[in-house]
Motif scaffolding. Structure first.
Motif, PDB file in Angstrom:
ATOM      1  N   ILE A 208       0.884  -1.086  -0.059  1.00 24.54           N
ATOM      2  CA  ILE A 208      -0.052  -0.028   0.104  1.00 24.54           C
ATOM      3  C   ILE A 208       0.832   1.228  -0.010  1.00 24.54           C
ATOM      4  N   ALA A 209       0.506   2.016  -0.938  1.00 22.14           N
ATOM      5  CA  ALA A 209       1.271   3.430  -0.925  1.00 22.14           C
ATOM      6  C   ALA A 209       0.548   4.558  -1.598  1.00 22.14           C
ATOM      7  N   ASP A 210       0.632   5.544  -0.941  1.00 21.18           N
ATOM      8  CA  ASP A 210      -0.145   6.886  -1.273  1.00 21.18           C
ATOM      9  C   ASP A 210       0.528   7.775  -2.346  1.00 21.18           C
ATOM     10  N   LYS A 211      -0.058   8.541  -3.172  1.00 17.35           N
ATOM     11  CA  LYS A 211       0.476   9.189  -4.392  1.00 17.35           C
ATOM     12  C   LYS A 211      -0.118  10.553  -4.626  1.00 17.35           C
ATOM     13  N   SER A 212       0.324  11.315  -5.247  1.00 18.73           N
ATOM     14  CA  SER A 212      -0.266  12.407  -5.703  1.00 18.73           C
ATOM     15  C   SER A 212       0.096  12.857  -7.271  1.00 18.73           C
ATOM     16  N   PHE A 213      -0.722  13.629  -7.867  1.00 20.77           N
ATOM     17  CA  PHE A 213      -0.216  13.528  -9.445  1.00 20.77           C
ATOM     18  C   PHE A 213      -0.384  15.086  -9.662  1.00 20.77           C
ATOM     19  N   ASP A 214       0.489  15.666 -10.509  1.00 21.90           N
ATOM     20  CA  ASP A 214       0.074  16.968 -10.883  1.00 21.90           C
ATOM     21  C   ASP A 214      -0.646  16.901 -12.236  1.00 21.90           C
ATOM     22  N   ASP A 215      -1.106  18.216 -12.791  1.00 15.93           N
ATOM     23  CA  ASP A 215      -2.027  18.165 -13.822  1.00 15.93           C
ATOM     24  C   ASP A 215      -1.537  17.460 -15.164  1.00 15.93           C
ATOM     25  N   SER A 216      -0.046  17.154 -15.407  1.00 14.09           N
ATOM     26  CA  SER A 216       0.315  16.276 -16.779  1.00 14.09           C
ATOM     27  C   SER A 216       0.559  15.015 -15.946  1.00 14.09           C
ATOM     28  N   GLY A 217      -0.075  14.471 -14.964  1.00  8.41           N
ATOM     29  CA  GLY A 217      -0.176  13.166 -14.502  1.00  8.41           C
ATOM     30  C   GLY A 217       1.159  12.690 -14.037  1.00  8.41           C
ATOM     31  N   GLU A 218       2.141  13.496 -13.523  1.00 10.13           N
ATOM     32  CA  GLU A 218       3.489  13.012 -13.217  1.00 10.13           C
ATOM     33  C   GLU A 218       3.179  13.290 -11.571  1.00 10.13           C
ATOM     34  N   ILE A 220       3.898  13.904  -7.714  1.00  6.72           N
ATOM     35  CA  ILE A 220       4.398  14.964  -7.067  1.00  6.72           C
ATOM     36  C   ILE A 220       4.787  14.760  -5.757  1.00  6.72           C
ATOM     37  N   ILE A 221       5.595  15.060  -5.309  1.00  2.83           N
ATOM     38  CA  ILE A 221       6.074  14.823  -3.738  1.00  2.83           C
ATOM     39  C   ILE A 221       6.093  16.204  -2.872  1.00  2.83           C
ATOM     40  N   ASP A 222       6.407  17.350  -3.506  1.00  2.29           N
ATOM     41  CA  ASP A 222       6.494  18.676  -2.775  1.00  2.29           C
ATOM     42  C   ASP A 222       5.370  18.913  -2.171  1.00  2.29           C
ATOM     43  N   PHE A 230       5.368  13.497   3.511  1.00 11.08           N
ATOM     44  CA  PHE A 230       4.317  13.564   2.282  1.00 11.08           C
ATOM     45  C   PHE A 230       3.059  12.449   2.571  1.00 11.08           C
ATOM     46  N   LEU A 231       1.931  13.370   2.119  1.00 18.77           N
ATOM     47  CA  LEU A 231       0.673  12.288   2.568  1.00 18.77           C
ATOM     48  C   LEU A 231      -0.131  12.706   0.995  1.00 18.77           C
ATOM     49  N   GLY A 232       0.114  11.619   0.267  1.00 14.94           N
ATOM     50  CA  GLY A 232      -0.763  11.455  -0.831  1.00 14.94           C
ATOM     51  C   GLY A 232      -2.415  11.317  -1.076  1.00 14.94           C
ATOM     52  N   ARG A 475      10.578  11.387   5.378  1.00 14.17           N
ATOM     53  CA  ARG A 475      11.266  12.905   5.162  1.00 14.17           C
ATOM     54  C   ARG A 475      12.106  12.961   6.577  1.00 14.17           C
ATOM     55  N   HIS A 476      11.492  12.490   7.667  1.00 16.66           N
ATOM     56  CA  HIS A 476      12.198  12.590   8.735  1.00 16.66           C
ATOM     57  C   HIS A 476      13.336  11.999   8.854  1.00 16.66           C
ATOM     58  N   GLU A 477      13.528  10.695   8.429  1.00 18.12           N
ATOM     59  CA  GLU A 477      14.866   9.964   8.204  1.00 18.12           C
ATOM     60  C   GLU A 477      15.821  10.841   7.250  1.00 18.12           C
ATOM     61  N   ASP A 478      15.273  11.364   6.065  1.00 14.06           N
ATOM     62  CA  ASP A 478      16.105  12.046   5.348  1.00 14.06           C
ATOM     63  C   ASP A 478      16.686  13.436   5.638  1.00 14.06           C
ATOM     64  N   GLU A 479      15.719  14.049   6.867  1.00 15.07           N
ATOM     65  CA  GLU A 479      16.342  15.212   7.277  1.00 15.07           C
ATOM     66  C   GLU A 479      17.203  15.023   8.486  1.00 15.07           C
ATOM     67  N   GLY A 480      17.336  13.730   8.896  1.00 13.21           N
ATOM     68  CA  GLY A 480      18.357  13.558  10.216  1.00 13.21           C
ATOM     69  C   GLY A 480      18.058  12.874  11.380  1.00 13.21           C
ATOM     70  N   LEU A 481      16.602  12.329  11.188  1.00 12.24           N
ATOM     71  CA  LEU A 481      16.231  11.575  12.539  1.00 12.24           C
ATOM     72  C   LEU A 481      16.539  10.091  12.280  1.00 12.24           C
ATOM     73  N   MET A 482      17.839   9.943  12.317  1.00 11.16           N
ATOM     74  CA  MET A 482      18.649   8.507  12.137  1.00 11.16           C
ATOM     75  C   MET A 482      20.075   8.633  12.768  1.00 11.16           C
ATOM     76  N   ALA A 483      20.293   7.410  13.213  1.00  9.87           N
ATOM     77  CA  ALA A 483      21.527   7.440  14.027  1.00  9.87           C
ATOM     78  C   ALA A 483      22.055   5.927  13.605  1.00  9.87           C
ATOM     79  N   GLN A 484      23.215   5.743  13.998  1.00  7.20           N
ATOM     80  CA  GLN A 484      24.230   4.435  13.363  1.00  7.20           C
ATOM     81  C   GLN A 484      24.741   3.806  14.736  1.00  7.20           C
TER      82      GLN A 484
END
Ligand code: C2O
Ligand code: CU
Length: 507
Positions: A208-218, A220-222, A230-232, A475-484
């Protein structure tokens, strides 16, 4: 189809908390959407079943080939006249990936070829394996390159998955479609025979995954900087919205993966309970009957659904209980929508009832030698943002530990630990619900409620190459909410010399 972008506009307008209802509504929908999720006009698209791959056996080694590639994919087949395909990424195809299957005890090798225009990695989520084979942010595969991982499958049969893990870019890579399931089987387990086990017939992967699309059908994640990520506004099962699965047996087993980057689901059926049999890392001790199964990003659940001939059911996601979050509608807590329609044939092949006992396992909390606490706040764990060149935690091999994870924010986080399957000891000081009493690698963190996790680190030591622990809201992970963390031999110390000098923050 209407794209209800209202929530984002509201958030940007600073209207958080002011409006909670009436955000969407599509004419002719089968369910009233109370949320930023639109409902497909119909649920008639056959659920795509990802191809299953058993690999190639040579000299006792099971070898798989994966190729990360670009393509295009139709997420909304049959949903109105103007839905062009979107540009996507996939493994061995345009979107998603094959279901890999290996047996417990197998030696496996996986050759991953990166034919994307940028570097990536492939991480085996939930797998117990050496750190250098983990496919985390230190095992980058440059564009055009190949990477090979090899290890022995040494854990309980379960439903894992694989996805990219390049630091700072995981959300985009997964969102574009790079995600597949990895099932581990135990041919000697008598329980496996007694459960539905025919792939694509009565044993069904549901990603299961949520998506959003722009007017050209691509895609979008921003989304203008939503706090949760991101909430699609369109929810897909195996890559399509409005999917239907034709059930041909009395009992169907759904192996559900939440491959969303931020959204948490609360899955169930309107008129009956589901039987949950497995969580992230394997079978529960016994089946449990549940009204709803809450799945935060990366969590899995296996459920059994019993149907009568000719019957129809809708797998629905109800408003998820995300705990005491500050702005529920902004983090998806008010969203409810249909996910997958199940249509039973007029004649169903008989299925036996699920065994009363499924598995035995259990670590001894009394044997825990080390306690650690991890506080998640903003994009930091214990006050520090992810640094590729820093080893945050050193664990001694063959040690049982209790990790307490605490969400110090008023919005959702979850917590994932590489290399191990853990048991949830307590949630806010109380016994966890039955759905949390299995083996898990990812757990939802309600704001302010400490979650105690019992885990044991075994087999592989490497003082130089770390495993990750992090929030799986990508997005949290990408922005630094991760450790090693590294797992070392007794008396050994972490050695960051090899990772020293690696990029610190986002790319
Ligand atoms: Cu599913 Cu660190 O990842
Ligand atoms: Cu988070």
């Amino acid at each position: 189809m209407i794209r209800p972008v209202t929530r984002r506009q509201l958030l940007r307008a600073g209207g958080a908390g002011a409006v909670g209802v009436g955000l969407a509504g599509v004419a002719g929908c089968s369910t009233l959407s109370t949320s930023g999720v639109s409902t497909p006009q119909s649920f008639e698209v056959p659920l795509p079943i990802p191809p299953v791959e058993h690999g190639r056996m040579t000299g006792g080694l099971r070898t798989f080939a994966l190729r990360a590639q670009e393509g295009t994919w139709q997420f909304r087949p049959g949903q109105g006249p103007s839905t062009p395909p979107a540009s996507t990424w996939g493994f061995n195809g345009p979107y998603g990936g094959p279901t890999l299957r290996a047996n417990v005890g197998d030696r496996v090798a996986i050759e991953v070829r990166n034919d994307l225009p940028e570097s990536t990695t492939t991480h085996w989520h939930g797998m117990h394996l050496p750190a250098e084979m983990d496919g985390g942010p230190h095992q980058m595969i440059a564009a055009g390159d190949m990477w090979r991982a090899e290890w022995r499958i040494d854990q309980a049969p379960c439903s894992l998955w694989y996805h990219p893990h390049p630091h700072g870019r995981t959300e985009r890579h997964v969102y574009r479609g790079l995600a597949g399931m990895f099932w581990l089987d135990d041919p000697e387990d008598p329980v496996a025979e007694q459960l539905p086990h025919t792939y694509g017939v009565d044993d069904i992967p549901v990603v299961i995954a949520d998506k959003s699309f722009d007017d050209s059908g691509e895609l979008i994640i921003d989304d203008g900087g939503n706090e949760v990520g991101f909430l699609g506004d369109l929810v897909t099962a195996n890559g399509v919205a409005g999917a239907r699965f034709d059930v041909t047996s009395e009992l169907v087993r759904l192996r559900i993966l939440n491959a969303s980057t931020a959204r948490t689901y609360s899955l169930g059926l309107a008129d009956r309970q589901v039987q949950m049999i497995a969580s992230d890392g394997g079978m529960l001790r016994a089946p449990v009957r549940l009204d709803r199964v809450r799945l935060s990003p990366a969590e899995r659940a296996e459920i059994l659904v019993r149907m009568e001939p000719g019957e129809e059911l809708m797998l629905h996601s109800f408003e998820p209980d995300l705990g005491d979050v500050a702005v529920p509608f902004a983090v998806g807590a008010n969203d409810s929508f249909d996910v997958l329609r199940l249509v039973a044939d007029q004649t169903l092949s008989p299925s036996s009832a699920a065994p009363k006992q499924l598995a035995e396992f259990g670590l001894d909390p009394g044997g825990a030698a080390v306690r650690r606490e991890f506080r998640l706040a903003g994009r930091q764990i214990n006050g520090r943002r992810m640094d590729m060149s820093r080893i945050d935690t050193t664990v001694t091999v063959d040690t049982t530990e209790i990790w307490t994870a605490i969400n110090d924010d008023v919005f959702p986080h979850n917590f994932h630990v590489h290399d191990v399957q853990f048991e949830v000891l307590s949630v806010d000081g109380a016994e966890p619900g039955p759905e949390l009493r299995g083996r898990k690698d990812t757990v939802y963190l309600e704001p302010g409620k400490p979650v105690e996790l019992l885990m044991r680190f075994t087999d592989y030591t490497d003082a130089q190459i770390p495993y990750m622990y992090h929030c799986h809201l990508l997005r949290h992970e990408d922005e630094g909410l991760m450790a090693q963390f590294v797992v070392v031999a007794p008396g050994e110390e972490a050695d960051p010399s090899m990772i020293a000098g690696q990029a610190h923050g986002r790319h």
